[in-house]
Design an enzyme around this catalytic site. Sequence first.
Site, PDB file in Angstrom:
ATOM      1  N   HIS A   1      50.731  47.817  46.887  1.00  0.00           N
ATOM      2  CA  HIS A   1      49.717  48.327  45.953  1.00  0.00           C
ATOM      3  C   HIS A   1      49.605  47.411  44.733  1.00  0.00           C
ATOM      4  O   HIS A   1      48.492  47.048  44.324  1.00  0.00           O
ATOM      5  CB  HIS A   1      50.106  49.749  45.526  1.00  0.00           C
ATOM      6  CG  HIS A   1      49.262  50.326  44.441  1.00  0.00           C
ATOM      7  ND1 HIS A   1      48.233  51.210  44.691  1.00  0.00           N
ATOM      8  CD2 HIS A   1      49.290  50.159  43.086  1.00  0.00           C
ATOM      9  CE1 HIS A   1      47.664  51.555  43.548  1.00  0.00           C
ATOM     10  NE2 HIS A   1      48.294  50.934  42.555  1.00  0.00           N
ATOM     11  N   GLU A   2      50.743  47.034  44.159  1.00  0.00           N
ATOM     12  CA  GLU A   2      50.721  46.177  42.973  1.00  0.00           C
ATOM     13  C   GLU A   2      50.221  44.770  43.303  1.00  0.00           C
ATOM     14  O   GLU A   2      49.478  44.171  42.524  1.00  0.00           O
ATOM     15  CB  GLU A   2      52.111  46.122  42.331  1.00  0.00           C
ATOM     16  CG  GLU A   2      52.672  47.463  41.894  1.00  0.00           C
ATOM     17  CD  GLU A   2      51.742  48.235  40.976  1.00  0.00           C
ATOM     18  OE1 GLU A   2      50.906  47.614  40.280  1.00  0.00           O
ATOM     19  OE2 GLU A   2      51.830  49.487  40.960  1.00  0.00           O
TER      20      GLU A   2
ATOM     21  N   HIS B   1      46.521  44.922  43.317  1.00  0.00           N
ATOM     22  CA  HIS B   1      45.916  44.795  41.989  1.00  0.00           C
ATOM     23  C   HIS B   1      45.742  43.316  41.622  1.00  0.00           C
ATOM     24  O   HIS B   1      44.693  42.903  41.106  1.00  0.00           O
ATOM     25  CB  HIS B   1      46.810  45.463  40.935  1.00  0.00           C
ATOM     26  CG  HIS B   1      46.551  46.930  40.756  1.00  0.00           C
ATOM     27  ND1 HIS B   1      45.301  47.449  40.541  1.00  0.00           N
ATOM     28  CD2 HIS B   1      47.413  47.987  40.755  1.00  0.00           C
ATOM     29  CE1 HIS B   1      45.386  48.770  40.404  1.00  0.00           C
ATOM     30  NE2 HIS B   1      46.654  49.121  40.533  1.00  0.00           N
TER      31      HIS B   1
ATOM     32  N   GLU C   1      41.850  51.649  41.476  1.00  0.00           N
ATOM     33  CA  GLU C   1      43.084  52.228  42.006  1.00  0.00           C
ATOM     34  C   GLU C   1      42.936  52.547  43.496  1.00  0.00           C
ATOM     35  O   GLU C   1      43.862  52.328  44.280  1.00  0.00           O
ATOM     36  CB  GLU C   1      43.437  53.494  41.220  1.00  0.00           C
ATOM     37  CG  GLU C   1      44.902  53.804  41.156  1.00  0.00           C
ATOM     38  CD  GLU C   1      45.729  52.716  40.511  1.00  0.00           C
ATOM     39  OE1 GLU C   1      46.871  52.507  40.970  1.00  0.00           O
ATOM     40  OE2 GLU C   1      45.234  52.056  39.573  1.00  0.00           O
TER      41      GLU C   1
END
Length: 297
Positions: free
Chosen positions: A150-151, A154, A227
């Site tokens: 997930h990071e 980003h 997100e």
Amino acid sequence: MKRILLFVATNIAIMVVLTAVLFVLSAVFGIDLAQSTGGQFNYAGTLLLAAVFGFGGAFISLAMSKWMAKRSMGAQVIERPSNSQEAWLLQTVQRLARQAGIGMPEVAIFHSPAPNAFATGASKNNALVAVSTGLLQTMSADEVEAVLGHEIGHIANGDMVTLTLIQGVVNTFVIFLARLAAFFVDRVIFRNQDGRGPGYFISWIVFEILFGVLASIVVCWFSRQREFRADAAGAHLAGRRKMIAALRRLQGGQPEPLPEQFSAFGIAGGVGQGLRHLFMTHPPLGERIRALEAADR
């Protein structure tokens, strides 16, 4: 206390730098910085001031974000793994970064009992991924991998730069429109021909707060959309099952809020209903899980 002092000192330094830049630009382009001249609003000078402080503050904060994360969060970068867990973290981030087509970010651990993680950095190839000790202690390896995905998502999606640009635009409009509205209120309601009487300063504060609140709603909406994209990236990189499991694990905990400059890129968040929902940087975890489940059908 250390975090507060660091925040204040950093913002003072940014204001000094931006003020110097503003005066240099006004001299180079020959733009008068006076708010009004002969009772007329100075559109060019006010717009220059708004752009320098609106964009300048946002981009300086982005450039300093890694340094701030290490100082304010106490994030310790893993230079050489001291145990098998740290070695696994580095190897996993390296593999996910390679899959995402970005440079290897720095990997750090910060002390917090709450499960959380965040990414920051000025570019895709100059980033930092940090995880909390609480996340490492409460999540399985598969769930941690999904959080790291997930990071990395980003970073690969360019979310830090995108949100900085959005923040710069809304900051510029807030600064400019607050001064413009206050000028006309002072002239029309308080009958001050210069537009810079006491009514101007009172109105200026009111409009700064009002427009600032509206701007926050816009920025938070964009943050929530990104997100969902980071969740999709985490599912692609680590596996949809792992990403859903990680989000469900977070549902059962009480994530500790990250400092404001990192909150938009953390894994956790999204608690609030009604009007509070407008100011959330993260969608509710339930919505994020449902979005991933729907994409799997």
